[in-house]
Structures are given as structure tokens and as C-alpha cells.
Design a protein around this motif. Sequence first.
Motif, PDB file in Angstrom:
ATOM      1  N   ASP A 130       0.873  -1.175   0.000  1.00  0.00           N
ATOM      2  CA  ASP A 130       0.000   0.000   0.000  1.00  0.00           C
ATOM      3  C   ASP A 130       0.910   1.224   0.000  1.00  0.00           C
ATOM      4  O   ASP A 130       1.787   1.318   0.861  1.00  0.00           O
ATOM      5  CB  ASP A 130      -0.882   0.053   1.254  1.00  0.00           C
ATOM      6  N   PRO A 131       0.744   2.155  -0.929  1.00  0.00           N
ATOM      7  CA  PRO A 131       1.522   3.393  -0.844  1.00  0.00           C
ATOM      8  C   PRO A 131       1.352   4.006   0.539  1.00  0.00           C
ATOM      9  O   PRO A 131       0.228   4.157   1.024  1.00  0.00           O
ATOM     10  CB  PRO A 131       0.904   4.266  -1.938  1.00  0.00           C
ATOM     11  N   TRP A 132       2.472   4.351   1.178  1.00  0.00           N
ATOM     12  CA  TRP A 132       2.378   4.695   2.593  1.00  0.00           C
ATOM     13  C   TRP A 132       1.580   5.963   2.833  1.00  0.00           C
ATOM     14  O   TRP A 132       0.888   6.094   3.838  1.00  0.00           O
ATOM     15  CB  TRP A 132       3.771   4.814   3.213  1.00  0.00           C
ATOM     16  N   SER A 133       1.638   6.924   1.923  1.00  0.00           N
ATOM     17  CA  SER A 133       0.852   8.138   2.118  1.00  0.00           C
ATOM     18  C   SER A 133      -0.643   7.839   2.043  1.00  0.00           C
ATOM     19  O   SER A 133      -1.450   8.452   2.750  1.00  0.00           O
ATOM     20  CB  SER A 133       1.233   9.193   1.078  1.00  0.00           C
ATOM     21  N   ILE A 134      -1.030   6.878   1.196  1.00  0.00           N
ATOM     22  CA  ILE A 134      -2.441   6.497   1.088  1.00  0.00           C
ATOM     23  C   ILE A 134      -2.868   5.715   2.325  1.00  0.00           C
ATOM     24  O   ILE A 134      -3.951   5.922   2.877  1.00  0.00           O
ATOM     25  CB  ILE A 134      -2.682   5.700  -0.202  1.00  0.00           C
ATOM     26  N   ARG A 135      -2.014   4.801   2.772  1.00  0.00           N
ATOM     27  CA  ARG A 135      -2.285   4.056   4.013  1.00  0.00           C
ATOM     28  C   ARG A 135      -2.411   5.030   5.187  1.00  0.00           C
ATOM     29  O   ARG A 135      -3.317   4.910   6.028  1.00  0.00           O
ATOM     30  CB  ARG A 135      -1.152   3.063   4.248  1.00  0.00           C
TER      31      ARG A 135
END
Length: 388
Positions: A130-135
Motif C-alpha cells: 500500500d503506498p504509505w501516504s495512502i495508508r
Amino acid sequence: MRLLYVAESVPNRDPVHGDGSSMISYEVLRNLPADIEVTLLTYSGPAGLPEDVRSRCAAVHILAPRSRNAALVRSIGGLVGLGKHERATAEAVSTVARLSADSDATLIHGPHALFLSRHVHGPVVLQTVDPWSIRAGMDTAIAGRLRPAYRVRERLALRAERRLPERARLLTVGAQDALEWSQRLGRPVRSIPNGAEPARRPAARQARPVVCFVGSLNYGPNIDAAKVLVGTIAPLVWQQVPEARFVLAGRRPGPEVLALAGPRVEVLANVPSVLDVFESANVAAFPDEHGVGIRNSVREALAAGLPVVATPVAAREQDPHPLLTVEEDTGRFVERIVDRLTGPRPEPEGPEATAVRTWKAVADEYVEELRSAIRPGSADVALGSSPA
């Protein structure tokens, strides 16, 4: 191809210490074509390196992470947080630089290891579940009173992602996440969804009808979904099927999940094989309200031949399947579960009944990205695109 595969944690499917990230690296490594010579660079942790992964690799380097106490003093969150600082040792930087110089391409797997891309020589592909900024954005949305602090974490993660090398090819699991991440960063991102292996199940072995829920039980969205299942869905099901049992299965259940256990609710911790859970159930139910990426347990239940009732969040990006029912309304969600508990077990026929995206197909797509990194322009993708 000489491939340097960098994994943020030991590739494994350990029922206690594994997770979605370690599962992907485990399955991809096992399914890479034989003509790829793999050097694995990873970090020691509670799970040991499985022998089938070790034997697949020409060389294995397992580094010691920095102590957690030392990493805590620098930690903020996401790509600049605790996991990154545990791994950001001088040995890791020098080792990845040395090994990548002798490789045709480098694949870095996991958000906590992406910082190493700045020290890679040659072509590089970066993958994060999961892209960390989205998570972090999902965490912000459900954070409550701590939301301002979570917003800071989200912004810092996005800033770190924007500093990833421009030459690196970016991969994630979900197509929606790939599109959003691509738009945030202004660069191409490809979605490579996870796989599952077909395993046809026999008729349910239990005398009483069983509803199962499978997932990491220490993960916030799964904890919330388990609470909804037991606190809201189950009482409505019991009004029509009082003998129904609910089974919550997954790794490391915390106090909130363990407290859900009762005469008609069983919590199974760290099950060695979720297939055993699927084989014992009549239906899998996933009333998720939050989540990113693609839910692996929905795909695995369908691959096992188990009917699934899921909310749109839980069924995000799942292909249509004769055993999958998607319901957002609570009343209809309950009715679909009752139908599966009281009606005949469905036996779908035809190619679609056994069709499943295999891990071999997943590994082949990773190889495609690596070859494209070696020969830029040979298979470029548009912003946020995913292969059909």
C-alpha cells in the motif's frame, strides 16, 4: 538476469510473524523463472528464512536492523518512521550499493526499505503493498481525536515518496491505489495484484453452519470489521439461524478481538493454514468499512471454492465471481449470509469456477517490469495504469 531482491523483512508465510508484505516477496521469489539468478538482501526478525526461499537464491544476505530503542528517537511515521530507521544502517547502505553494482536490476520490496533506492546502482523497481501516504490517509480518516497528528504523518510520508528516484519504476497492488499514487506523485505507477492458488474445498465438515472471517487480527480495519460482524451482523443472523457459529481467524488477535469470543463465536489465533478454516465454513463474510489495496482473504476464499459475502470496501477490485456477493446494505448483507447457511452449497461450473490469478502470473509481471527497467521504454505504462 542477475537480480538483487531487497525485502524489508524475511520473505515468509509464517502464521504469527508474517504479513501481506512478507507473503508477496515469499511467493514472488518462489515463482520467478529459473533463468533469473537471485541475490536476496533482507533483515533478520522473528521469522526465519524458509528453506524453499533460501534454496531458490544464489546468495542470501540477512542484515541486523538497528535496535528499536535507537530507531525510536528518530521515528515519525511512514517512510520516515520507525521501520525505516531500524533498517537505515550504514551496513545496509553499503551492501545494497555493492550488490546492485554487480546486478542487472534491483527490486526493492516494502515501504520501509524504499529509502535504499537512493543507493542503488543500475535499474531499480520499487514495490509497496500500500503506498504509505495512502495508508496514512486511511489512518487519518479513522483516527478521531488524534487526526491532526496523523495528518502530519501523512504529509511526511508523501514528501518522502516524492523524493524517490525518478528513474525507479513504481509498483503497488491495487489499481485504485496505483491511480491515486500516480496522481499524487505525477509519475507512472503500475498495479500488480496479488495471486492465490486454487484449492477446491469439500462440503463443510461442521454439524452446525459456520460463518468465517479471515484476516490479520491486529490490523485496525480488520478489528473494526470483526466488531461489526459479531456486534451487528451476527445477532441478525442468529434471529433466523440460531445455531450458526462465527469463526474469526488470523494472526495475533489483540484484546479487542479476543473479547468477541463467546458460546457462538470462536477466535482462532495464528492458524497454520487458512484453507482449514475455509474448508470448515459455509460462507465467508467481510463487512469491511475501511481498507486500501486488495483484500487477499477474499481472493483466497474464492480460490478455495467458498462463497463470500462482502461489502464494496472488502470486495474492492475483485473480479466478478459466481461465488462472490457484494452488498452494502446491512439487511441484504445478512440475508445473503442466511441464504448461504440454509440453502444448498453452490457448485459453480465452467472455467470461471476455478479461474484464479496465480502467483506464477504475478511473478511474470514483476519480471516484465524488471526487464522494462533494464531496457527503458520497452513496456512503459501510463499514469496509474494496470495490465488487463
